[in-house]
Write an enzyme that holds these catalytic residues in place. Structure first.
Site, PDB file in Angstrom:
ATOM      1  N   GLU A  52       0.739   5.939  12.374  1.00  0.00           N
ATOM      2  CA  GLU A  52      -0.574   5.617  12.833  1.00  0.00           C
ATOM      3  C   GLU A  52      -0.661   4.059  13.107  1.00  0.00           C
ATOM      4  OE1 GLU A  52      -3.543   7.695  11.432  1.00  0.00           O
ATOM      5  OE2 GLU A  52      -4.746   6.579  12.872  1.00  0.00           O
ATOM      6  N   ASP A  53       0.167   3.215  12.373  1.00  0.00           N
ATOM      7  CA  ASP A  53      -0.223   1.753  12.291  1.00  0.00           C
ATOM      8  C   ASP A  53       1.006   1.012  13.038  1.00  0.00           C
ATOM      9  OD1 ASP A  53      -2.554   2.036  11.580  1.00  0.00           O
ATOM     10  OD2 ASP A  53      -1.876   1.915   9.274  1.00  0.00           O
TER      11      ASP A  53
ATOM     12  N   ASP B  37     -21.644  10.905 -29.797  1.00  0.00           N
ATOM     13  CA  ASP B  37     -21.379  11.108 -31.231  1.00  0.00           C
ATOM     14  C   ASP B  37     -20.367  12.235 -31.347  1.00  0.00           C
ATOM     15  OD1 ASP B  37     -22.595   9.410 -32.822  1.00  0.00           O
ATOM     16  OD2 ASP B  37     -24.363  10.395 -32.930  1.00  0.00           O
TER      17      ASP B  37
ATOM     18  N   HIS C  53       3.736   7.036   4.974  1.00  0.00           N
ATOM     19  CA  HIS C  53       2.571   7.833   5.609  1.00  0.00           C
ATOM     20  C   HIS C  53       1.739   7.116   6.525  1.00  0.00           C
ATOM     21  CE1 HIS C  53       0.198   5.374   2.336  1.00  0.00           C
ATOM     22  NE2 HIS C  53      -0.691   5.853   3.356  1.00  0.00           N
TER      23      HIS C  53
ATOM     24  N   HIS D 193       0.802  -1.284  -0.083  1.00  0.00           N
ATOM     25  CA  HIS D 193      -0.135  -0.107   0.008  1.00  0.00           C
ATOM     26  C   HIS D 193       0.979   1.311  -0.007  1.00  0.00           C
ATOM     27  CE1 HIS D 193      -3.012   2.730   0.948  1.00  0.00           C
ATOM     28  NE2 HIS D 193      -2.433   3.243   2.148  1.00  0.00           N
TER      29      HIS D 193
ATOM     30  N   ASP E 139      -3.125   7.979  -1.706  1.00  0.00           N
ATOM     31  CA  ASP E 139      -3.410   7.026  -0.587  1.00  0.00           C
ATOM     32  C   ASP E 139      -4.762   6.625  -0.641  1.00  0.00           C
ATOM     33  OD1 ASP E 139      -3.484   5.612   2.089  1.00  0.00           O
ATOM     34  OD2 ASP E 139      -4.800   7.215   2.753  1.00  0.00           O
TER      35      ASP E 139
HETATM   36 MN    MN Z   1      -2.589   4.636   3.972  1.00  0.00          MN
END
Ligand code: MN
Length: 488
Positions: A75-76, A258, A71, A47, A137
Site C-alpha cells: 500500500e505504501d 468493592d 503489512h 509501526h 496494526d
Molecule cells: Mn499499518
C-alpha cells in the site's frame, strides 16, 4: 522496538522457529519503507515492528508475524504483492493481500458500518489470521492517536469500539479487546476516563494491594500444605469494563469497586477443583456465584472456575481458578488455542467449531443485513450502536430506548421529546432500540418537560438523572408518584 525483541519473543514460544525468515522480512520491509516517517516523526518501520511484536505476544505463527512486518508494503511503497510472493511465498503474500484489502474500507455512516463488518467477517472467512494482524496494526495506531487531529482521533476510536473490539471479544482475544477499549475510552469519554483512572489506579491502589496480600498469605499456607504449586495474581480490571458495569447496573463506582478480584493459576484441572475446595473451606461462598466453566465451557471456548466468597473482613472477593493453558487461551483466544493444540506449528485450518458456524452463516446469507443480524447476536452482547440522521454513532447499553438516545444527544432534546422515528417509522419512546437502528427524536417546542413515567423504561444513568432533575421542581409530579391516577 527492534527486530531482536521480536526474535526473542518468537523463540520464547517456539525455540525451533526459522529466525532467518524473520530477519529477511525485516530487511525487506526496512528497505521498502526507506526513509518514510510516521506522523509521530518515527521511522515507518517502527509501526511494522510494533505490529509484529504484539502478534508474537499473542503467539501467532511465523507466517503471520512476517506478514505483520510486511503489512503496509504494497500500500505504501513501490514494492508489490508479487515481490512479496517471490521473496516469501504465497502464504505470507495472501495474508498481506488480505490486510491491504481491509484497509481500503473507509468508515462513513450506517451503510459503511455494516459493509465494514461484513468485510471483516469475509476476511475472517478466508483466513482468520488477517484479522489478528489488523487488530495489532490498529492497536499501534491507537497508541499513537495523539498526533492526529481531534476529529480523526474520535472517528478511529469510535470505529474501534464498534467493530474491532467486539470482534476481538468474539474471537476470545480479550487482552487485545481490553487494550483497544481502554485507549478508545480515554479519547471518547476523557472526563469519565480520568475520574475512573484516578479512583482505581491511585486512590484505591494501596487498599487493593494490602487486601490481595492478605488473601495471598492465607491461601499460600493452605496450598502449600496440600502440595499444590500455584501462582496468585491480583486481577486489574480494565477501566472500560468497570465503566460499562457502572452504566449497565446503574451503580456507583464504590459498589462495583468493592468486589476484589484474585486469580489463581495451578498446574492441572484436578488442582483447580482442589483449590476451589480450599477457598470455600476458608471463606463462605455466595452460592449463586459458583460457576464451573471447565465442565461446561462458554460458547467461545472459555474455561475457568469462578466463585465469589466473603473473604477477609467479610469483603466480597471474586476468584478465578484455572490452569496456565486455560489462562493463556483466555487472554489470546484462538491464537493460543492453536498454539497449544499444535505446539508452535499452528494449524489454522483446524478452527474451533463456533468459527465454523459464523462461516456457515456467511456462506448461506447473501444479504448484508441478514448476515449482520445473525452474527451480531453473538458479537454484541451488551452494547448496541445506533445512528443519528447525520450518521453520528451513539453507543448505548442493551435494551436502551429512544429516551436514552434523546438524552445522550442533548438534555433539551430529551426534555422536549414526544416520540421517535426509528428507521423512518414512528415509535413510542419506550420501545427498546436495536443495534444499527437509525433514530430521530421528535420534539415539541412547547413541551413543559419530561414525564416521571419515563424513569420506568430509561436505561442509562444519564437519562434517569436528567429526568429526575427536570421533574424534581414540579411538586405535582411528586404527588403523582404517591397517588397514582391523581388528576390536576
Ligand atoms: Mn499499518
Amino acid at each position: 522496538m527492534t527486530i531482536d525483541q521480536i526474535i526473542h519473543k518468537v523463540q520464547e514460544n517456539n525455540p525451533k522457529a526459522d529466525i532467518a525468515l524473520l530477519e529477511k522480512a525485516y530487511e525487506f520491509a526496512a528497505r521498502a519503507h526507506g526513509s518514510q516517517k510516521r506522523r509521530t516523526g518515527a521511522p515507518y518501520i517502527q509501526h511494522s515492528l510494533h505490529t509484529a511484536f504484539v502478534l508474537a505476544q499473542i503467539k501467532a505463527d511465523l507466517s503471520t508475524i512476517m506478514a505483520g512486518i510486511l503489512h503496509d508494503v504494497p500500500e505504501d511503497t513501490e514494492y508489490t504483492l508479487d515481490d512479496i510472493s517471490k521473496n516469501f511465498g504465497g502464504e505470507v503474500a495472501a495474508l498481506v493481500e488480505g490486510i491491504t484489502k481491509l484497509s481500503k474500507i473507509k468508515y462513513r455512516g450506517v451503510e459503511r458500518y455494516r459493509e465494514n463488518l461484513r468485510k471483516m467477517f469475509l476476511a475472517m472467512a478466508q483466513d482468520i489470521r488477517v484479522i489478528l494482524i489488523k487488530f495489532c496494526d490498529r492497536l499501534h495506531n491507537l497508541r499513537t492517536l495523539d498526533v492526529l487531529p481531534e476529529e480523526k482521533r474520535r472517528r478511529i476510536a469510535q470505529e474501534t469500539m464498534e467493530i474491532y473490539a467486539p470482534i476481538a471479544g468474539l474471537l476470545g482475544i480479550w487482552r487485545l479487546k481490553w487494550q483497544m477499549e481502554d485507549i478508545c475510552f480515554k479519547y471518547l469519554y476523557p472526563e469519565e476516563y480520568k475520574k475512573l483512572e484516578y479512583k482505581y489506579e491511585v486512590e484505591k491502589k494501596t487498599e487493593r494491594n494490602q487486601y490481595t496480600q492478605r488473601v495471598k498469605n492465607i491461601l499460600s499456607q493452605r496450598l502449600n500444605e496440600e502440595g499444590i504449586a500455584y501462582n496468585i495474581e491480583d486481577r486489574l480490571k480494565p477501566l472500560y469494563s468497570i465503566y460499562k458495569k457502572m452504566q449497565k447496573k446503574d451503580r456507583k463506582f464504590d459498589e462495583i469497586y468493592d468486589v476484589f478480584a484474585v486469580r489463581i493459576i495451578v498446574p492441572t484441572v484436578s488442582d483447580c477443583y482442589k483449590t476451589m475446595g480450599i477457598v470455600h473451606s476458608l471463606w463462605k461462598p455466595k452460592s449463586d456465584r459458583i460457576k464451573d466453566y471447565i465442565a461446561v465451557p462458554k460458547p467461545n471456548g472459555y474455561r475457568s472456575l469462578h466463585t465469589t466468597v466473603y473473604g477477609p473482613e467479610n469483603k466480597p472477593t471474586e476468584f478465578q481458578i484455572r490452569t496456565r493453558e486455560m489462562h493463556e487461551e483466555s487472554l489470546y483466544g484462538i491464537a493460543a488455542h492453536w498454539y497449544y493444540k499444535h505446539k508452535g506449528g499452528s494449524d489454522y485450518k483446524n478452527q474451533p467449531k463456533w468459527i465454523q458456524e459464523i462461516l456457515n452463516i456467511q456462506r448461506q446469507t447473501e444479504n448484508t443485513n441478514d448476515f449482520i443480524n445473525k452474527v451480531k447476536l453473538d458479537v454484541f452482547q451488551d452494547r448496541i450502536f445506533v445512528f443519528s440522521p447525520k450518521g453520528d454513532v451513539f453507543d448505548l447499553p442493551e435494551d436502551a430506548t429512544p429516551i436514552d438516545f434523546a438524552y445522550l444527544v442533548h438534555t433539551e432534546v430529551g426534555n422536549k421529546a414526544t416520540g421517535a422515528l426509528v428507521n423512518d417509522r414512528m415509535s413510542s419512546l419506550d420501545r427498546p432500540l436495536k443495534n444499527g437502528d437509525l433514530v430521530e427524536i421528535v420534539t415539541e417546542k412547547n413541551r413543559k418537560g419530561p414525564n416521571t413515567d419515563w424513569l420506568e423504561f430509561a436505561k442509562t444513568n444519564r437519562a434517569k438523572e436528567k429526568i429526575r432533575q427536570a421533574t424534581k421542581s414540579s411538586r405535582f409530579e411528586q404527588f403523582k408518584r404517591i397517588i397514582p391516577g391523581m388528576k390536576k
